[in-house]
Design an enzyme around this catalytic site. Structure first.
Site, PDB file in Angstrom:
ATOM      1  N   ALA A  15      48.595  10.572  24.529  1.00 30.91           N
ATOM      2  CA  ALA A  15      48.991  10.703  23.206  1.00 30.91           C
ATOM      3  C   ALA A  15      48.624  12.108  22.497  1.00 30.91           C
ATOM      4  CB  ALA A  15      48.066   9.734  22.599  1.00 30.91           C
ATOM      5  N   THR A  16      49.379  12.566  21.728  1.00 31.67           N
ATOM      6  CA  THR A  16      49.264  13.894  21.150  1.00 31.67           C
ATOM      7  C   THR A  16      47.806  13.931  20.417  1.00 31.67           C
ATOM      8  OG1 THR A  16      51.751  13.959  20.869  1.00 31.67           O
ATOM      9  CG2 THR A  16      50.302  15.764  19.759  1.00 31.67           C
ATOM     10  N   MET A  17      47.181  14.898  20.862  1.00 30.49           N
ATOM     11  CA  MET A  17      45.942  15.261  20.107  1.00 30.49           C
ATOM     12  C   MET A  17      46.071  15.606  18.551  1.00 30.49           C
ATOM     13  SD  MET A  17      43.530  14.221  22.074  1.00 30.49           S
ATOM     14  CE  MET A  17      42.077  14.946  21.536  1.00 30.49           C
ATOM     15  N   LEU A  18      45.154  15.161  17.764  1.00 31.35           N
ATOM     16  CA  LEU A  18      45.344  15.695  16.354  1.00 31.35           C
ATOM     17  C   LEU A  18      44.443  17.172  16.143  1.00 31.35           C
ATOM     18  CD1 LEU A  18      44.487  12.551  14.460  1.00 31.35           C
ATOM     19  CD2 LEU A  18      46.714  13.539  14.569  1.00 31.35           C
TER      20      LEU A  18
ATOM     21  N   LYS B 230      45.102   7.499  28.687  1.00 29.68           N
ATOM     22  CA  LYS B 230      44.834   6.166  28.964  1.00 29.68           C
ATOM     23  C   LYS B 230      45.241   5.438  30.087  1.00 29.68           C
ATOM     24  CE  LYS B 230      43.028   4.909  24.504  1.00 29.68           C
ATOM     25  NZ  LYS B 230      42.912   3.697  23.417  1.00 29.68           N
TER      26      LYS B 230
ATOM     27  N   GLU C 117      40.898   6.147   9.814  1.00 31.55           N
ATOM     28  CA  GLU C 117      40.654   7.653   9.553  1.00 31.55           C
ATOM     29  C   GLU C 117      41.576   8.237   8.329  1.00 31.55           C
ATOM     30  OE1 GLU C 117      39.828  10.267  12.763  1.00 31.55           O
ATOM     31  OE2 GLU C 117      38.529   8.508  14.018  1.00 31.55           O
TER      32      GLU C 117
ATOM     33  N   ASP D 268      41.689  -5.472  16.788  1.00 30.08           N
ATOM     34  CA  ASP D 268      40.372  -4.247  17.009  1.00 30.08           C
ATOM     35  C   ASP D 268      40.233  -3.245  16.319  1.00 30.08           C
ATOM     36  OD1 ASP D 268      37.987  -3.584  18.546  1.00 30.08           O
ATOM     37  OD2 ASP D 268      39.117  -2.113  19.773  1.00 30.08           O
TER      38      ASP D 268
ATOM     39  N   GLN E 278      35.837   2.302  26.774  1.00 25.77           N
ATOM     40  CA  GLN E 278      36.585   2.369  28.057  1.00 25.77           C
ATOM     41  C   GLN E 278      37.019   3.805  28.455  1.00 25.77           C
ATOM     42  OE1 GLN E 278      39.455  -0.796  28.525  1.00 25.77           O
ATOM     43  NE2 GLN E 278      38.525  -2.179  27.001  1.00 25.77           N
TER      44      GLN E 278
ATOM     45  N   GLU F 238      41.994  -2.276  27.623  1.00 23.75           N
ATOM     46  CA  GLU F 238      42.509  -1.473  26.699  1.00 23.75           C
ATOM     47  C   GLU F 238      43.879  -1.081  27.775  1.00 23.75           C
ATOM     48  OE1 GLU F 238      40.892   2.199  25.331  1.00 23.75           O
ATOM     49  OE2 GLU F 238      39.984   1.200  23.757  1.00 23.75           O
TER      50      GLU F 238
END
Length: 562
Positions: free
Chosen positions: A364-367, A260, A438, A433, A244, A281
């Protein structure tokens, strides 16, 4: 002659009566209009009359909210009456200007109201929960290898030549950063080994350890969420992969976030006839999942915030993604929409639309980039078949966990217990889902699991999905610390629904509308009782259900007043 005079007199009388009647009707209409206007005029009192809180946590939230309001001029909103006017280029431009002050005032009032909800009569269940010993357990001292990333200092540098060469290299690096800033529109940076010079996203990356994604007590967490909610958007492109629509957002200080968009209203419930792999989502599910994960004491979901963005000025006009830009259009009612390119729901029949420009999103905070912090993706042993007719092996074999226990990496260490933690989280928020999870490669198998991609959670509140708890039911193992926290959250003084409601209020979008509808929040208590009942059933048939991860600590947490 007499008749003629009588006729004239009669006409004069009729004319006078008609004039009087018309005058009375006009007076009556004017009176009614003035009354209606008096009733419909909204109160002009400012949000300053809302009671303020004095805790440091509330001050941080207040600062975040006020900063977000100051940037609301980017979000032109259309009024209810203007929706009925004919939409053309001139009228739309005029509406954008006229609605700026209205939008700002409305957001100020909403955020002010949100402050008043956070603390009632000085009592906060959320603060009491985080002060409980179970949320302040002693932590082992972290070694150098327990940190995901470290800032390289002079002691760690290898001998690369003379001092002059090192100074030349440092100057070259500085000039390179400045050149990039000038050319690409990024802020000029002066980062050093001192953590105070780092932006919040970098401090978040440097705080990731072997055992948790972030420390709940870290003051940088509040700065990070404030930064996500207020930073100027520099770029927006579509993220590749996934089923999505998702966007990658860039900020001037080199930070990034995963966006999102809002696809459906908060009150909408997933159709019972819809398969789990066909569900939408939800942006608010990502936000709520972060809060729930934190309340359970896991700290395994990257921080997520809600935000109102301007579809036109913060996506359409700045994107360099031609595939994305080609999908923008204006809807029949004048809203700016786009749909991107993806496997599901990327079409004109399923657009993402502003109102007419303002759009709710989750950020959302990126890794850390995979180039410097590689991650490994693991297929969940309890992954669903993603088929309309086939069942997965775990759905057919009641003793399936015995097979999992003999399979690496579940045959040693705590990986299986971590998967059960994840199943508890997914059951509470009704997320079916969870096909993969990870971990960071640097830490091998001795580390926590990342609880990523929770957009399909909180879709259905009227029905629970017991199959999500299959790992717990089949394996009958659970951390002692997890079980004690679940019991704590089932008590009236720390009820899960209450602390969840209080935690969600801290998000900026809570001032617009509750992030989760009340039926979703109430369902948390019902599902929590189900989890505790499953553990109790396991204890009646097995002796080694509880794994004592609190062994070695001096304090007896079972004796705490929970």
């Amino acid at each position: 002659m007499i008749r003629q005079n009588l006729g004239r007199s009669t006409r004069s009388i009729y004319l006078v009566l008609a004039c009087l009647s018309l005058a009375l009707h006009l007076l009556l209409a004017f009176f009614c209009l003035s009354v209606l206007q008096t009733v419909c005029v909204p109160p002009t009192s400012s949000s300053s009359s809302i009671p303020q809180t004095d805790t440091q946590q509330r001050q941080s939230t207040s600062h975040s909210s006020s900063s977000a309001v100051s940037s609301s001029h980017k979000l032109p909103l259309i009024s209810h009456n203007e929706e009925h006017h004919k939409l053309n280029a001139n009228t739309l431009h005029r509406k954008e200007k006229d609605s700026i002050s209205d939008a700002t005032e409305r957001e100020k009032k909403l955020i002010g109201a949100r402050k008043g909800i956070q603390k009632v009569k000085g009592h906060s269940k959320l603060e009491a929960l985080f002060k409980h010993p179970l949320y302040n357990l002693p932590r082992p001292e972290l070694q150098d290898d327990d940190w995901l990333l470290r800032v390289k200092t002079n002691e760690h540098k290898s001998d690369r030549g003379s001092e002059e060469e090192e100074m030349k290299e440092a100057n070259d690096n500085d000039s390179q950063w400045q050149s990039s800033s000038e050319e690409e529109g990024y802020d000029k940076v002066t980062w050093t080994s001192d953590v105070e010079t780092h932006p919040p996203w970098l401090r978040f990356h440097l705080g990731i350890s072997r055992w948790e994604l972030y420390n709940r007590k870290d003051p940088n967490l509040a700065q990070l969420t404030h930064y996500l909610a207020t930073q100027r958007v520099l770029g927006a492109v579509q993220k590749t992969g996934g089923t999505q629509l998702k966007l990658l957002i860039s900020f001037p200080n080199y930070g990034k976030a995963l966006l999102k968009p809002m696809k459906q209203s908060r009150d909408a419930e997933t159709d019972a006839n819809l398969f789990y792999f066909s569900d939408f989502e939800r942006h608010n599910a990502e936000i709520a999942a972060f809060h729930l994960d934190r309340l359970l004491g896991f700290n395994r979901i990257p921080p997520v915030v809600g935000r109102l963005i301007n579809v036109t000025s913060e996506i359409r006009e700045i994107t360099t993604d031609h595939r994305l830009s080609r999908t923008f259009f204006t809807s029949p009612v004048g809203n700016v929409c786009f749909y991107g390119q993806c496997e599901y729901y990327c079409s004109t029949e399923h657009p993402v639309c502003g109102q007419p420009h303002a759009l709710e999103v989750s950020l959302a905070t990126m890794l850390p980039d995979l180039a410097i912090a590689p991650r490994r993706s693991w297929r969940s042993p309890w992954r669903r078949s993603y088929s309309r007719s086939k069942l997965a092996q775990w759905e057919k074999d009641p003793a399936y966990c015995d097979t999992v226990k003999q399979t690496p990496p579940y045959n040693h260490g705590n990986r299986l217990l971590d998967v059960i933690d994840m199943a508890v989280l997914d059951f509470l928020m009704s997320n079916m889902d969870r096909h993969h999870y990870e971990t960071f490669e640097k830490f091998g198998n001795e580390t926590f699991l990342l609880h990523l991609d929770n957009g399909r959670a909180f879709g259905r509140h009227s029905r629970d999905e017991p199959s999500i708890l299959t790992p717990l039911k089949q394996c009958c193992r659970i951390y002692r610390s997890t079980l004690l926290r679940l019991r704590l959250l089932s008590l009236p003084d720390f009820r899960l629904s209450d602390v969840m409601r209080e935690s969600l209020v801290q998000d900026l979008l809570a001032g617009v509308a509750p992030l989760l509808s009340e039926p979703h929040i109430s369902a948390l208590d019902r599902r929590l009782e189900t989890v505790l009942q499953v553990v109790q059933d396991c204890q009646e048939h097995h002796t080694d259900v509880i794994y004592d991860d609190l062994e070695g600590y001096d304090q007896d947490y079972d004796q705490q007043p929970i």
